[in-house]
Design an enzyme around this catalytic site. Structure first.
Site, short mmCIF file in Angstrom:
data_model
loop_
_atom_site.label_atom_id
_atom_site.label_comp_id
_atom_site.label_asym_id
_atom_site.label_seq_id
_atom_site.Cartn_x
_atom_site.Cartn_y
_atom_site.Cartn_z
CE LYS A 39 -2.07 -2.50 3.36
NZ LYS A 39 -2.54 -2.78 4.69
N GLY A 40 2.15 1.05 0.27
CA GLY A 40 3.05 2.17 0.54
C GLY A 40 3.18 3.18 -0.59
CD GLU A 105 7.90 -0.65 -3.13
OE1 GLU A 105 6.84 -0.09 -2.82
OE2 GLU A 105 8.20 -1.81 -2.79
CG ASP A 106 7.04 2.16 0.09
OD1 ASP A 106 7.76 1.31 -0.46
OD2 ASP A 106 6.38 1.90 1.12
CG ASP A 109 15.38 -1.74 3.05
OD1 ASP A 109 16.44 -1.13 3.27
OD2 ASP A 109 14.84 -2.48 3.89
CE LYS A 137 15.38 2.46 4.79
NZ LYS A 137 15.06 1.61 5.95
CG PHE A 158 11.83 1.81 10.27
CD1 PHE A 158 11.95 0.62 9.57
CD2 PHE A 158 10.56 2.31 10.51
CE1 PHE A 158 10.82 -0.08 9.14
CE2 PHE A 158 9.43 1.64 10.09
CZ PHE A 158 9.56 0.45 9.40
CG ASP A 165 3.62 0.23 7.11
OD1 ASP A 165 4.41 0.10 6.15
OD2 ASP A 165 3.28 -0.70 7.84
NE ARG A 171 0.11 1.61 5.03
CZ ARG A 171 1.10 0.82 4.60
NH1 ARG A 171 2.09 1.32 3.90
NH2 ARG A 171 1.10 -0.46 4.89
#
Ligand code: IMP
Ligand code: MG
Length: 182
Positions: A39-40, A105-106, A109, A137, A158, A165, A171
């Site tokens: 959902k990000g 994409e949010d 990583d 990142k 983080f 989230d 969010r």
């Protein structure tokens, strides 16, 4: 635990506008389809799409990780460490064959999620395939994958807000914030 602002909303908006202009130039005269990772990516996708002056449609794809997923607290303290076993929870609704696909994409990583999704989406034989990630990142990467359109490179912290989230919360924060580890 009070989130502190890492990237303020004005800075996000300016960068999203730049990326939108870049996509508009790169695909001038063509139609594109944004595929958001639930959902990000929902908030980034909705802002980015409004900065793109092209014939555009949306689709969404959902993923989750198998196995010993860390608890939210472990995730916060040790960073996100998925095992690499990613599973589809929602497939795209339409064929992407011969389409110009922008996977949204949010955050990139470890790269495990996007590596998995890239293989799935490439199997549709799109005309073009690009990755847009709001955040990156790079120091956490386990798979060699890079975004084509990246908003901001950030250190190994983080982060929450603007779609991201912690245990499904935060969010809706308008800024990207760091959730302190203590
Ligand atoms: P990857 O497969 O390790 O690249 O992880 C990508 C997913 O992990 C993202 O879509 C996020 O849902 C989650 N994630 C990674 N880092 C963070 C973070 O700092 N905050 C919130 N979620 C994160
Ligand atoms: Mg998440």
């Amino acid at each position: 635990m009070q989130p502190r602002i890492l990237i303020a909303r004005e800075k996000i908006a300016a960068r999203v506008a730049e990326i939108g202009a870049e996509i508009t130039r790169d695909f001038a005269g063509e139609a594109i389809i944004f595929v958001g990772v639930l959902k990000g990516a929902a908030i980034f996708l909705s802002d980015l799409a409004r900065q793109v002056r092209l014939d555009a449609t949306f689709d969404f794809i959902g993923v989750s990780s198998y196995g010993a997923r860390p608890t939210p607290a472990q995730e916060l303290h040790g960073g996100w460490d998925s095992t690499g076993e990613v599973r589809l929870t929602k497939d795209v609704d339409h064929s992407l064959r011969d389409k110009n696909v922008i996977l949204v994409e949010d955050i990139l990583d470890t790269g495990l999620t996007l590596t998995y999704l890239k293989d799935i989406l490439l199997s549709h034989q799109p005309k073009a395939f690009r990755i847009a990630a709001l955040l990156d990142k790079p120091s956490r990467r386990k798979k060699p994958i890079a975004g084509d359109y990246v908003g901001f490179s950030i250190p190994d912290e983080f982060v929450v807000g603007y779609g991201l989230d912690y245990a499904e919360r935060y969010r809706n924060l308008p800024d990207v914030c760091v959730l302190p580890r203590e």
